[in-house]
Enzyme design. Structure first.
Site, PDB file in Angstrom:
ATOM      1  N   CYS A  23       0.820  -1.201   0.000  1.00  0.00           N
ATOM      2  CA  CYS A  23       0.000   0.000   0.000  1.00  0.00           C
ATOM      3  C   CYS A  23       0.858   1.257   0.000  1.00  0.00           C
ATOM      4  O   CYS A  23       0.395   2.322  -0.420  1.00  0.00           O
ATOM      5  CB  CYS A  23      -1.015   0.022   1.150  1.00  0.00           C
ATOM      6  SG  CYS A  23      -0.293   0.043   2.784  1.00  0.00           S
ATOM      7  N   HIS A  60      -1.010   1.464   7.723  1.00  0.00           N
ATOM      8  CA  HIS A  60      -1.665   1.385   6.423  1.00  0.00           C
ATOM      9  C   HIS A  60      -1.724   2.760   5.779  1.00  0.00           C
ATOM     10  O   HIS A  60      -2.038   3.753   6.434  1.00  0.00           O
ATOM     11  CB  HIS A  60      -3.081   0.839   6.629  1.00  0.00           C
ATOM     12  CG  HIS A  60      -3.797   0.602   5.340  1.00  0.00           C
ATOM     13  ND1 HIS A  60      -3.274  -0.142   4.314  1.00  0.00           N
ATOM     14  CD2 HIS A  60      -5.006   1.037   4.911  1.00  0.00           C
ATOM     15  CE1 HIS A  60      -4.132  -0.165   3.306  1.00  0.00           C
ATOM     16  NE2 HIS A  60      -5.195   0.533   3.644  1.00  0.00           N
TER      17      HIS A  60
END
Lengths: 177, 597
Positions: free
Chosen positions: B226, B544
């Site tokens: 990510c 994240h």
């Protein structure tokens, strides 16, 4: 204490008060003169716009923190803007460009790591790592930094597992399909 | 006094156009932007008369009396040792004025009466001896004059540099040429070619009322990637970069053909295809802007990038900013090898990555003993900013802020960290420590110094990286700083330009400073609009990344494969890690119509 000492002290403190006031006046005039110039020459910052942005930001935080509002940022996704859903681990299958095998998208990176012989298991220096080393040593392309800290390797945030909010992602060793 | 009131009104008209303004100019017409002052405010009638009668001679005479302290403070003294007192009362309060015509000194109380003694003969203009500021004894107000200010600045620069008047401008600083708009329509031949060789993209009108702009497509997470997806999403919507690739300026087929042609073996094994990150970007742009809705897997991109940055090639947690730098480096490197383009990054002529992101920073180191300033220029592709150490408030005021609330900056009274506050800190003069003494060429010894950064040339796209990593060498521990940082949707970078910083260092005098060119005097070129925000949630080593994109003034959240629409409040309240701003004149707010543009 004798009376004359007290007189001396009070005239001393009067004098020092006088000096202090003079210095203070001088500093105040310095600031006033600078501000006057900035205002007259039209050099002042657009504080109205800046304050508006601050107000909008404070308002936004209040709204987001309000439990009665749906938590856009953290709620689980139902569908995306195209009406699709996606599994926690991407299941598109494609061919690895290194070895030709069919690999599932969500497991491609760990596969590629072994496939290319990179990563923790096997680190080799290749020609492109020299370039990367040069980049670190000569600091180019320059990512700027505040006056003293050369933070190329220090200031790192690692990403993590992909996550649909609320789902756990197992981060153990992944077997290749 | 009625005459005083009249003159105060004439001072309201402060426009750089230099027109003679009528009285009672409305406040709105005074531009609120930070301006480059090219024409000073209209002089009061007394200054006007004084100058028409005497020209600039009296100011040049004052030049000889200008005494400059190191670090720039200017004062007026005929004799460096002289003690100045008011001629009338003998005191020396905080303000003393010397008449420009006859050098008689008066304090602020007695200055007006000096003029009365010699009415109409030019004894109404005086100079504040401790601050080198002009004063009109009839208007009873500080006044400004271009020639006087120029004399002060020249004296200040002479005191702080050996020989040269100004620091030489940076190499490769080419003024960005504005290209004229040329309308184009395909001719008949081109029309045929288009009809024959292309397939029409599905129109967004045919969607069931969905208003999805082009280029929105999820990116599959390939396993802890990510960090890469978030940067790719931001780059895919960086206007100049997007335009470059969608205009076919780097055609991956031609590029590969060229390299295949060069190689002797004609080996077309996919493994040995020449590594070119720009080609992979081109492929990614094609895929993402194709109109396909299912998420795209940037596998090829990952493969190429790992070949380029072998030390970062591992299925491990990575940092998005590090990837960003590495990627730009990769694009630059490939171009350098191919073409004989100039390699200097500052001008941005070398490759598209630098043309879009590269700016020039100016660094000044000033000797605190003699004022000598040493200047260097460095290119940069982004600006990394520290979050303020205290809980909120800019460091400038932190020592005094504890129990007071100042009217000045709103952020201090709220205790919020702001992006502009970080930029203020970035460009403030910083005292280098006693153990970091700088060798002064003028003093010929190591001296304590001040260092100050400023932006000499703004990039087309400004990327700000917030250092949310705190490393404590004492405890050998690192932690993430989750503190909220406010960032604006519209950002004016003018206060951080070298011209503004220099001007303020020289007391905001009316003078043309380094960087004051017609390019930067255009109000628009320092105004930026936010178009992408990358946030990081979670812990230092297990977190994240997500990207928020602003398209047609609607915000979208790009969370790997998931693209969702969000309210702008969500973005304002998010924890920004990297923020991308584009120069306003390149930013298209566009209409909010549902029709495809």
């Amino acid at each position: 204490m004798s009376a004359s000492n007290e007189d001396n002290m009070s005239s001393h403190s009067q004098l020092s008060t006088l000096f202090f006031n003079d210095l203070l006046d001088s500093i105040i005039v310095d600031v006033a003169s600078e501000c006057h110039r900035i205002a007259r020459l039209g050099l002042d910052r657009n504080l109205d716009d800046e304050e508006e942005e601050l107000r909008l930001s404070a308002q936004a935080r209040a709204r987001v923190a309000d439990p009665s509002n749906s938590g856009e940022a953290t709620s689980k996704y139902v569908v995306d803007i195209f009406g699709q859903t996606h599994p926690p681990v991407a299941n598109e299958i494609f061919e690895c460009m290194n070895c030709g095998r069919a690999i599932m998208a969500g497991r491609f990176a760990p596969h590629l790591e072994k496939c290319m012989g990179k990563g923790r298991k096997a680190r080799k220096t290749t020609r492109s790592s020299t370039a990367a080393q040069n980049r670190y040593s000569r600091g180019s392309p320059v990512s700027t930094h505040s006056p003293y800290a050369n933070s190329t390797s220090m200031n790192r945030l690692s990403n993590g597992s992909p996550s649909v909010a609320g789902d756990e992602y197992s981060n153990g060793t992944l077997e290749e399909p | 006094m009625s005459s005083k009131a009249d003159h105060i009104h004439s001072h309201d008209s402060l426009l750089p156009s230099g027109e003679v303004e009528s009285e009672h100019q409305p406040i709105d017409s005074i531009s609120k932007r930070t301006q480059i002052v090219s024409i000073p405010p209209q002089p009061c009638s007394h200054l006007f008369q004084f100058k028409s009668k005497n020209g600039t001679k009296p100011f040049r005479a004052l030049q000889d009396c200008l005494r400059i302290k190191p670090l720039g403070r200017a004062s007026i003294r005929r004799d460096p040792q002289e003690i100045i007192r008011c001629n009338t009362c003998g005191h020396a309060p905080s303000r003393l004025y010397a008449c420009v015509a006859c050098a008689a000194v008066s304090c602020q109380l007695h200055a007006p009466s000096h003029e009365v003694d010699f009415p109409g003969s030019g004894h109404d203009i005086a100079v504040d001896v401790d601050r080198a500021q002009l004063f009109c004894c009839v208007c009873l107000d500080q006044i400004y004059d271009k020639d006087f200010d120029a004399a002060v600045v020249l004296a200040q620069t002479a005191a702080s540099t050996i020989g040269s008047i100004r620091a030489p401008p940076p190499e490769n600083l080419r003024k960005r040429r504005r290209v004229d708009y040329r309308p184009w329509t395909p001719d008949l031949q081109e029309r045929d070619l288009i009809g024959e060789k292309s397939t029409k993209l599905p129109s967004s009108e045919s969607d069931s009322g969905l208003d999805s702009p082009w280029g929105l497509r999820g990116l599959n997470n390939l396993g802890n990637t990510c960090f890469m997806n978030s940067i790719l999403q931001a780059l895919l919507h960086t206007p100049p970069l997007r335009n470059y690739f969608l205009s076919d300026r780097h055609n991956r087929y031609f590029c590969q053909q060229k390299s295949n042609g060069r190689r002797n073996s004609g080996n077309t094994n996919t493994k040995n295809l020449r590594l070119c990150l720009a080609c992979d970007m081109d492929a990614t742009f094609s895929a993402v802007f194709s109109g396909e809705r299912t998420p795209y897997s940037p596998a090829r991109f990952l493969y190429s990038w790992w070949q380029h940055a072998a030390n970062l090639a591992s299925y491990e947690q990575q940092d998005a900013h590090e990837f960003f730098i590495s990627m730009l480096d990769g694009i630059h490197e490939k171009v350098e090898k191919d073409k004989r383009k100039p390699q200097s990054q500052g001008s941005g002529d070398c490759c598209i990555a630098h043309r879009v992101f590269s700016g020039i920073l100016r660094s000044d180191v000033m000797c605190t003993a003699c004022g000598f300033t040493s200047t260097t220029y460095d290119p940069c592709v982004d600006i990394s900013l520290d979050l303020e150490p205290n809980q909120g408030g800019s460091a400038k005021m932190s020592s005094t802020k504890s129990h007071h609330s100042f009217n000045g900056e709103a952020d201090q009274s709220c205790g919020i960290s702001t992006l502009m506050g970080c930029l203020d800190r970035f460009t403030r003069p910083e005292r280098l420590g006693v153990d970091q003494k700088f060798f002064c060429q003028q003093c010929q010894v190591r001296q304590e110094s001040l260092k100050q950064m400023s932006i000499r040339k703004l990039p087309l796209v400004s990327c700000f990286h917030i250092k949310r990593f705190e490393h404590s060498p004492v405890r050998n521990m690192s932690r993430k700083v989750d503190r909220y940082l406010q960032f604006p949707f519209s950002l004016d970078m003018a206060p951080y330009l070298s011209s503004s910083i220099l001007r303020s260092r020289f007391g905001n005098r009316i003078f043309s400073f380094d960087g004051d060119q017609s390019e930067t005097s255009n109000e628009m070129s320092s105004e930026f609009e936010l178009f992408a925000v990358i946030t990081h949630t979670g812990k230092l080593d297990a977190g994240h990344y997500v990207t928020y994109l602003r398209l047609r003034n609607q915000w979208y959240k790009c969370d790997d494969a998931w693209i969702t629409r969000v309210n702008e409040n969500t973005v304002r309240a998010a924890q920004g890690y990297m923020m991308f701003y584009v120069q306003k004149m390149l930013y298209y707010k566009a209409s909010e119509k549902l029709v495809a543009s």
